[in-house]
Motif scaffolding. Structure first.
Motif, PDB file in Angstrom:
ATOM      1  N   ALA A  97       0.650  -1.163   0.029  1.00 56.86           N
ATOM      2  CA  ALA A  97       0.159   0.179   0.101  1.00 56.86           C
ATOM      3  C   ALA A  97       0.942   1.319  -0.108  1.00 56.86           C
ATOM      4  CB  ALA A  97      -0.967   0.042   1.191  1.00 56.86           C
ATOM      5  N   GLY A  98       0.458   2.129  -0.762  1.00 60.70           N
ATOM      6  CA  GLY A  98       1.020   3.722  -0.805  1.00 60.70           C
ATOM      7  C   GLY A  98       2.457   3.612  -1.954  1.00 60.70           C
ATOM      8  N   VAL A  99       2.604   2.487  -2.712  1.00 56.96           N
ATOM      9  CA  VAL A  99       3.392   2.307  -3.532  1.00 56.96           C
ATOM     10  C   VAL A  99       2.910   2.029  -4.899  1.00 56.96           C
ATOM     11  CG1 VAL A  99       5.633   1.470  -4.405  1.00 56.96           C
ATOM     12  CG2 VAL A  99       5.361   1.763  -2.045  1.00 56.96           C
ATOM     13  N   SER A 100       2.946   3.044  -5.706  1.00 53.65           N
ATOM     14  CA  SER A 100       2.308   2.808  -7.014  1.00 53.65           C
ATOM     15  C   SER A 100       3.193   1.708  -7.877  1.00 53.65           C
ATOM     16  CB  SER A 100       2.138   4.165  -7.878  1.00 53.65           C
ATOM     17  OG  SER A 100       3.328   4.618  -8.223  1.00 53.65           O
ATOM     18  N   VAL A 101       2.195   1.106  -8.977  1.00 53.50           N
ATOM     19  CA  VAL A 101       3.042  -0.069  -9.830  1.00 53.50           C
ATOM     20  C   VAL A 101       4.123   1.043 -10.716  1.00 53.50           C
ATOM     21  CG1 VAL A 101       2.753  -1.219 -11.806  1.00 53.50           C
ATOM     22  CG2 VAL A 101       1.219  -1.401  -9.855  1.00 53.50           C
ATOM     23  N   SER A 102       3.890   2.051 -11.196  1.00 53.24           N
ATOM     24  CA  SER A 102       4.929   2.964 -11.885  1.00 53.24           C
ATOM     25  C   SER A 102       5.942   3.164 -11.120  1.00 53.24           C
ATOM     26  CB  SER A 102       4.450   4.132 -12.312  1.00 53.24           C
ATOM     27  OG  SER A 102       3.816   4.843 -11.479  1.00 53.24           O
ATOM     28  N   ASN A 103       6.036   3.684  -9.897  1.00 54.88           N
ATOM     29  CA  ASN A 103       7.223   3.818  -9.045  1.00 54.88           C
ATOM     30  C   ASN A 103       7.836   2.614  -8.603  1.00 54.88           C
ATOM     31  OD1 ASN A 103       6.816   6.668  -9.050  1.00 54.88           O
ATOM     32  ND2 ASN A 103       5.505   6.786  -7.206  1.00 54.88           N
ATOM     33  N   PHE A 104       7.118   1.737  -8.312  1.00 57.55           N
ATOM     34  CA  PHE A 104       7.855   0.264  -7.922  1.00 57.55           C
ATOM     35  C   PHE A 104       8.533  -0.171  -9.267  1.00 57.55           C
ATOM     36  CE2 PHE A 104       7.432  -4.360  -8.334  1.00 57.55           C
ATOM     37  CZ  PHE A 104       7.959  -4.571  -7.103  1.00 57.55           C
ATOM     38  N   LEU A 105       8.062  -0.161 -10.504  1.00 57.14           N
ATOM     39  CA  LEU A 105       8.673  -0.791 -11.733  1.00 57.14           C
ATOM     40  C   LEU A 105       9.891   0.126 -11.760  1.00 57.14           C
ATOM     41  CD1 LEU A 105       5.768  -1.498 -13.898  1.00 57.14           C
ATOM     42  CD2 LEU A 105       7.266  -3.366 -12.700  1.00 57.14           C
ATOM     43  N   ARG A 106      10.003   1.310 -11.752  1.00 54.91           N
ATOM     44  CA  ARG A 106      11.082   2.257 -11.849  1.00 54.91           C
ATOM     45  C   ARG A 106      12.353   2.108 -10.981  1.00 54.91           C
ATOM     46  NH1 ARG A 106      13.091   7.694 -12.604  1.00 54.91           N
ATOM     47  NH2 ARG A 106      14.052   7.919 -14.705  1.00 54.91           N
ATOM     48  N   THR A 107      11.557   1.920  -9.550  1.00 52.20           N
ATOM     49  CA  THR A 107      12.821   1.876  -8.681  1.00 52.20           C
ATOM     50  C   THR A 107      13.494   0.419  -8.658  1.00 52.20           C
ATOM     51  OG1 THR A 107      11.450   3.258  -7.101  1.00 52.20           O
ATOM     52  CG2 THR A 107      13.090   1.763  -6.065  1.00 52.20           C
ATOM     53  N   ALA A 108      12.603  -0.607  -9.259  1.00 52.52           N
ATOM     54  CA  ALA A 108      13.228  -2.125  -9.319  1.00 52.52           C
ATOM     55  C   ALA A 108      14.284  -1.947 -10.431  1.00 52.52           C
ATOM     56  CB  ALA A 108      12.106  -2.959  -9.568  1.00 52.52           C
ATOM     57  N   LYS A 109      14.055  -1.431 -11.486  1.00 53.56           N
ATOM     58  CA  LYS A 109      14.662  -1.251 -12.563  1.00 53.56           C
ATOM     59  C   LYS A 109      16.076  -0.364 -12.337  1.00 53.56           C
ATOM     60  CE  LYS A 109      15.637  -1.872 -17.421  1.00 53.56           C
ATOM     61  NZ  LYS A 109      16.177  -3.327 -17.784  1.00 53.56           N
ATOM     62  N   THR A 110      15.937   0.363 -11.730  1.00 53.22           N
ATOM     63  CA  THR A 110      16.931   1.416 -11.363  1.00 53.22           C
ATOM     64  C   THR A 110      17.950   0.546 -10.460  1.00 53.22           C
ATOM     65  OG1 THR A 110      15.711   3.330 -11.558  1.00 53.22           O
ATOM     66  CG2 THR A 110      17.767   3.623 -10.058  1.00 53.22           C
ATOM     67  N   ALA A 111      17.629  -0.393  -9.353  1.00 51.18           N
ATOM     68  CA  ALA A 111      18.144  -0.930  -8.534  1.00 51.18           C
ATOM     69  C   ALA A 111      19.014  -1.918  -9.234  1.00 51.18           C
ATOM     70  CB  ALA A 111      17.412  -1.508  -7.329  1.00 51.18           C
ATOM     71  N   ILE A 112      18.445  -2.896 -10.367  1.00 53.95           N
ATOM     72  CA  ILE A 112      19.038  -3.750 -10.939  1.00 53.95           C
ATOM     73  C   ILE A 112      20.159  -3.415 -11.688  1.00 53.95           C
ATOM     74  CG2 ILE A 112      18.547  -5.507 -12.675  1.00 53.95           C
ATOM     75  CD1 ILE A 112      17.429  -6.431 -10.011  1.00 53.95           C
ATOM     76  N   ASP A 113      19.839  -2.213 -12.646  1.00 57.62           N
ATOM     77  CA  ASP A 113      20.779  -1.845 -13.723  1.00 57.62           C
ATOM     78  C   ASP A 113      21.727  -0.700 -12.860  1.00 57.62           C
ATOM     79  OD1 ASP A 113      19.268  -3.212 -15.621  1.00 57.62           O
ATOM     80  OD2 ASP A 113      18.576  -1.546 -16.499  1.00 57.62           O
ATOM     81  N   GLY A 114      21.462  -0.341 -11.618  1.00 53.04           N
ATOM     82  CA  GLY A 114      22.806   0.630 -11.192  1.00 53.04           C
ATOM     83  C   GLY A 114      22.279   1.968 -11.464  1.00 53.04           C
ATOM     84  N   LYS A 115      21.418   2.296 -12.407  1.00 53.04           N
ATOM     85  CA  LYS A 115      21.010   3.824 -12.908  1.00 53.04           C
ATOM     86  C   LYS A 115      19.726   3.687 -13.420  1.00 53.04           C
ATOM     87  CE  LYS A 115      22.737   2.710 -17.735  1.00 53.04           C
ATOM     88  NZ  LYS A 115      23.630   2.918 -18.758  1.00 53.04           N
ATOM     89  N   ALA A 116      19.130   4.788 -13.377  1.00 53.72           N
ATOM     90  CA  ALA A 116      17.781   5.109 -13.765  1.00 53.72           C
ATOM     91  C   ALA A 116      17.516   5.126 -15.119  1.00 53.72           C
ATOM     92  CB  ALA A 116      17.085   6.544 -13.206  1.00 53.72           C
ATOM     93  N   PRO A 117      16.322   4.287 -15.939  1.00 57.06           N
ATOM     94  CA  PRO A 117      16.321   4.344 -17.218  1.00 57.06           C
ATOM     95  C   PRO A 117      15.893   5.734 -17.676  1.00 57.06           C
ATOM     96  CG  PRO A 117      14.467   3.589 -15.936  1.00 57.06           C
ATOM     97  CD  PRO A 117      15.626   3.673 -14.910  1.00 57.06           C
TER      98      PRO A 117
END
Length: 250
Positions: A97-117
């Protein structure tokens, strides 16, 4: 080519009665480009293997190990396993709760790749993946799994898989709770990612119905905490006809 190698893996789980050994010497190797179906009855340890590989804190490796391209996963934290290319689609995805799908996905992608898309490319990629999975545009603004149907939860798991592009995807009963249409759409998503990236897939399931859409290169019978038999796709047909009874004593 990448390799996920599981060697003599023993895992215990914390219970109210203390630690209980569930996995009792699992041996399995998956190469990139392969799809391995793990089939077995309830309580055989299939999900325990998935959670142990992903690094769930309640599941303890007490013997053997698993290796990603030769590196021990027991020496990795959960985030390090993800960055190394391991992905788990959970059987029961949790609500955040309180975390949008869009924010969750972008945060996960940034963490995996080491940089924001890059925003423009990212928005385009997310939209394309959501369209492929028949997800409405407003889905991205909803809180993660809050009020989601079973099918929506499983589509979000595959959306993550498609955007994060792991080397190995562990799909823990992704077919559970899906109607025929949702099963087909989710299966198409798995096949799409597999075809585009060549990721290795560990597909955990009880039933052969998902194997009508996702065609494994290997099938393994999992009982009593270990792999009791292995074969090709024909083994799944045999299990459909005969069940698991003859393997239970192995």
């Amino acid at each position: 080519m990448s390799t996920l190698s599981i060697k003599d893996l023993h895992v215990s789980v914390e219970t109210q009665e203390g630690n209980k050994e569930i996995l009792k010497g699992v041996n399995l190797t998956i190469q990139s480009g392969e799809i391995h179906a793990i089939m077995g009855p309830n309580g055989s340890g299939k999900s325990t293997m998935a959670y142990a590989l992903a690094g769930h804190p309640s599941y303890h490796i007490i013997g053997g190990d698993a290796y990603l391209d030769g590196q021990s996963i027991s020496e990795m934290t959960v985030d390090q396993r993800a960055k190394a290319g391991l992905f788990l689609a959970m059987q029961y995805p949790v609500a955040v709760a309180g975390v949008s799908v869009s924010n969750f996905l972008r945060t996960a992608k940034t963490a995996i790749d080491g940089k924001a898309p890059q925003i423009r490319t990212w928005v385009k990629d997310v939209k394309a993946s959501m369209d492929n999975l028949r997800m409405d545009a407003d889905f991205a603004d909803r809180d993660v799994n809050v009020g989601f149907s079973g099918g929506e939860k499983k589509r979000l798991e595959i959306l993550q898989m498609e955007l994060l592009k792991p080397s190995f995807a562990i799909l823990d009963e992704t077919d559970s709770g899906l109607d025929v249409d949702a099963l087909r759409i989710v299966s198409e998503g798995v096949n799409r990612v597999h075809g585009q990236t060549g990721c290795g897939v560990m597909l955990i399931t009880h039933y052969t119905r998902i194997l009508r859409y996702i065609h494994p290169s290997h099938v393994h019978v999992f009982v009593n905490g270990h792999v009791a038999a292995s074969g090709g796709p024909e083994l799944a047909d045999q299990l459909e006809d005969e069940g698991y009874d003859k393997y239970l004593g192995l």
